[in-house]
Design an enzyme around this catalytic site. Structure first.
Site, mmCIF file in Angstrom:
data_model
loop_
_atom_site.group_PDB
_atom_site.id
_atom_site.type_symbol
_atom_site.label_atom_id
_atom_site.label_comp_id
_atom_site.label_asym_id
_atom_site.label_seq_id
_atom_site.Cartn_x
_atom_site.Cartn_y
_atom_site.Cartn_z
ATOM 1 C CD GLU A 210 -2.891 -1.331 0.335
ATOM 2 O OE1 GLU A 210 -3.309 -0.273 -0.164
ATOM 3 O OE2 GLU A 210 -3.324 -2.454 0.001
ATOM 4 C CB CYS A 244 -1.567 7.509 1.344
ATOM 5 S SG CYS A 244 -2.991 6.644 1.999
HETATM 6 P P1 NAD Z 1 8.274 4.507 4.870
HETATM 7 O O1 NAD Z 1 8.273 3.678 3.651
HETATM 8 O O2 NAD Z 1 9.433 5.382 5.146
HETATM 9 O O3 NAD Z 1 8.136 3.565 6.181
HETATM 10 C C1 NAD Z 1 7.138 2.575 6.286
HETATM 11 C C2 NAD Z 1 7.628 1.467 7.211
HETATM 12 O O4 NAD Z 1 8.790 0.867 6.660
HETATM 13 C C3 NAD Z 1 7.984 1.907 8.609
HETATM 14 O O5 NAD Z 1 7.504 0.952 9.532
HETATM 15 C C4 NAD Z 1 9.499 1.928 8.611
HETATM 16 O O6 NAD Z 1 10.067 1.593 9.863
HETATM 17 C C5 NAD Z 1 9.861 0.873 7.594
HETATM 18 N N1 NAD Z 1 11.086 1.212 6.856
HETATM 19 C C6 NAD Z 1 11.547 2.464 6.543
HETATM 20 N N2 NAD Z 1 12.692 2.366 5.828
HETATM 21 C C7 NAD Z 1 12.943 1.041 5.692
HETATM 22 C C8 NAD Z 1 13.979 0.301 5.056
HETATM 23 N N3 NAD Z 1 14.966 0.913 4.425
HETATM 24 N N4 NAD Z 1 13.924 -1.045 5.094
HETATM 25 C C9 NAD Z 1 12.909 -1.677 5.720
HETATM 26 N N5 NAD Z 1 11.907 -1.024 6.345
HETATM 27 C C10 NAD Z 1 11.928 0.309 6.335
HETATM 28 O O7 NAD Z 1 6.915 5.318 4.834
HETATM 29 P P2 NAD Z 1 6.398 6.427 5.852
HETATM 30 O O8 NAD Z 1 7.255 7.629 5.718
HETATM 31 O O9 NAD Z 1 6.199 5.846 7.202
HETATM 32 O O10 NAD Z 1 4.937 6.714 5.260
HETATM 33 C C11 NAD Z 1 4.709 7.630 4.240
HETATM 34 C C12 NAD Z 1 4.490 6.944 2.921
HETATM 35 O O11 NAD Z 1 3.510 5.930 3.046
HETATM 36 C C13 NAD Z 1 3.944 7.885 1.878
HETATM 37 O O12 NAD Z 1 4.539 7.592 0.633
HETATM 38 C C14 NAD Z 1 2.466 7.548 1.842
HETATM 39 O O13 NAD Z 1 1.813 7.881 0.649
HETATM 40 C C15 NAD Z 1 2.502 6.097 2.071
HETATM 41 N N6 NAD Z 1 1.227 5.653 2.615
HETATM 42 C C16 NAD Z 1 0.441 4.852 1.863
HETATM 43 C C17 NAD Z 1 -0.783 4.459 2.358
HETATM 44 C C18 NAD Z 1 -1.700 3.569 1.584
HETATM 45 O O14 NAD Z 1 -2.634 3.069 2.183
HETATM 46 N N7 NAD Z 1 -1.490 3.350 0.307
HETATM 47 C C19 NAD Z 1 -1.184 4.883 3.612
HETATM 48 C C20 NAD Z 1 -0.342 5.702 4.339
HETATM 49 C C21 NAD Z 1 0.868 6.075 3.841
#
Ligand code: NAD
Length: 469
Positions: A210, A244
């Site tokens: 997602e 998002c």
């Molecule tokens: P992110 O990808 O930075 O982090 C998401 C998760 O991944 C966190 O739990 C984090 O600890 C982990 N993570 C971060 N870097 C990692 C790595 N290198 N390796 C493994 N795991 C890692 O996202 P965010 O900043 O928390 O959220 C924002 C993003 O999420 C935006 O792009 C937003 O659009 C998207 N989002 C999508 C939805 C949806 O339902 N489609 C909902 C909310 C947010």
């Protein structure tokens, strides 16, 4: 030794013991999740306030009410969702049972982001529990208050043999992903999603992603500008734009931009007063890094409304950027803040071409009074979801799947779709041991006669009058 091997292995032991398979266990865990939401309401609202000053109404609506609805809906529907689905049979199998069994995957990993830090781990969790899985939950480390609350209190409500919470950032999550899971549900950025998919590929683990992206919103000349402006400002400023499915940018003609700007200004003033910084109804950027990233986008186009910032508070005023060029920074990345750029295009077909020249978004929005314009944008673009004459509201319906397409994600959930996402559809045919004479036509030695018989009992016939011959 991988630091998470122990927790994954104990969840696998519970899974293999069949603890989560029965309907009773699923119901008890869903009810426990409902109790968590009820009893922890105060601490949840406090955690949301400490993480990003989320207004209580926004937190109550998005992090509690929508999750509770999912729990109640799953409890109301579980017995029908779990039922075997009997399917059509051919002549050969008329006396047998053919059905789809909705089976749990096994041990599932749910990784959440920080923007709706509870909703985005609990709504998938509802689906995973309903489908009968054991689950490991990894909340975001950035929304620290919620991470602490979830790690300290959620396990106390659930069966500890079958459900666990682990915490950590990128380094820990990378180690976590080295373990074999039976399904991974990831919500976050496309960049991290790619890494999660690569890690899943090592074990051939199926997954749902997602993700995010830039959601376009076309505003037609004939749209009701006052209500369009209110619905745009609400969708853009809910959770301070850290959503998002928020409308990320507006596409409209120069003449519409001229009329839309004052309407947007009136909506901002009506919602947040003359000094939005004083309003209790506007959240803050979640971290200094996110504040600095969004502030850096304010140089795109020109600031038509808002533009004020305060680093100490991580405050960014509701801001509209006019005459933004597609090549400028605000149009190169997902904004994820209360900032709305407007890119002008001559008309609806140019807007469609603009949308189609970019990655497929999580949502496409259109404001238009003429339903032909709405239909045109709907038919000629592609996105995870679609909203006409509003923003965000499509994701509140349990009856609609929520998910992306292309770079905005893979797979969907909410309501029944969550149950399906966390279930394997096992194809089952239960035959009778007797009636061997009927079966002998498929055994060697083969003959033309046997082929003819096989074709006549198993061939699918075209319905209707048209024949290919
Ligand atoms: P992110 O990808 O930075 O982090 C998401 C998760 O991944 C966190 O739990 C984090 O600890 C982990 N993570 C971060 N870097 C990692 C790595 N290198 N390796 C493994 N795991 C890692 O996202 P965010 O900043 O928390 O959220 C924002 C993003 O999420 C935006 O792009 C937003 O659009 C998207 N989002 C999508 C939805 C949806 O339902 N489609 C909902 C909310 C947010």
């Amino acid at each position: 030794m991988n630091p998470y091997a122990g927790v994954v292995s104990s969840l696998r032991t519970a899974w293999l013991a069949g603890k989560t398979r029965g309907a009773e266990h699923r119901v008890s865990q869903l009810e426990a999740l409902g109790r968590f939401l009820e009893e922890q309401r105060g601490p949840i609202l406090e955690a949301m306030a400490s993480d990003m000053r989320k207004p209580p109404l926004e937190a109550e609506l998005s992090e509690i009410l929508l999750v509770r609805n999912e729990v109640t809906h799953a409890l109301n529907s579980l017995s029908s969702w779990m039922k075997d689905e009997f399917v059509e049979k051919n002549l050969v199998t008329q006396l047998d049972e053919a059905f789809i069994r909705k089976e749990p995957y096994g041990v599932v990993l749910i990784i959440g982001p920080w923007n709706y830090p509870l909703h985005l781990i609990l709504v998938p969790l509802v689906g995973a529990i309903a489908a009968g899985n054991c689950v490991l939950v990894k909340p975001s480390e950035i929304s620290r208050g919620t991470e602490k609350l979830v790690a300290e209190t959620l396990p106390g409500y659930l069966d500890k043999d079958c459900f666990a919470v682990v915490t950590g950032g990128p380094a820990e999550t990378t180690q976590l992903l080295e373990n074999k899971f039976d399904f991974i549900f990831f919500t976050g950025s496309a960049q991290v999603g790619r890494g999660v998919m690569a890690a899943a590929a090592q074990h051939l683990t199926p997954l749902a992603l997602e993700l995010g992206g830039k959601n376009p919103c076309y505003v037609a000349e004939d749209s009701e500008l006052e209500s369009a402006a209110a619905r745009l400002v609400w969708g853009r400023c809910f959770n301070a734009g850290q959503t998002c499915v928020a409308p990320d940018y507006v596409l409209c003609s120069p003449a519409t931009q001229e009329k839309l700007l004052p309407a947007l200004g009136r909506a901002i003033a009506r919602f947040f007063g003359p000094e939005p910084r004083e309003s209790p109804d506007l959240a803050r950027m979640v971290s200094d890094r996110h504040f600095q990233r969004v502030r850096a986008l304010l140089g795109s186009g020109h600031v038509a409304l808002g533009g004020q910032t305060d680093e100490a508070e991580r405050y960014i005023a509701p801001t509209v950027l006019a005459d933004v060029q597609p090549s400028q920074p605000a149009m190169q990345e997902e904004i994820f803040g209360p900032v709305l750029p407007i890119v002008t295009v001559p008309g609806v077909d140019d807007a469609i071409a603009f949308i189609n020249s970019r990655e497929r978004p999580l949502a496409v929005y259109v404001f238009a009074s003429d339903s032909k314009v709405v239909q045109r944008v709907l038919e000629r673009t592609s996105s995870g979801g679609f909203g006409a004459n509003d923003t965000l509201m499509q994701m509140t319906l349990l009856s609609l799947p929520f998910g992306g397409i292309g770079s905005s994600g893979l797979g969907s959930y909410h309501g029944r779709f969550s149950f399906d996402t966390f279930s394997h559809r096992r194809a089952c045919l239960l035959r009778r041991p007797g009636l061997e004479a009927l079966n002998s036509m498929r055994y060697p030695p083969y003959s033309e006669r046997k082929m003819g018989l096989l074709a006549s009992v198993s061939q699918v016939k075209r319905k209707g009058g048209c024949s290919l011959q």
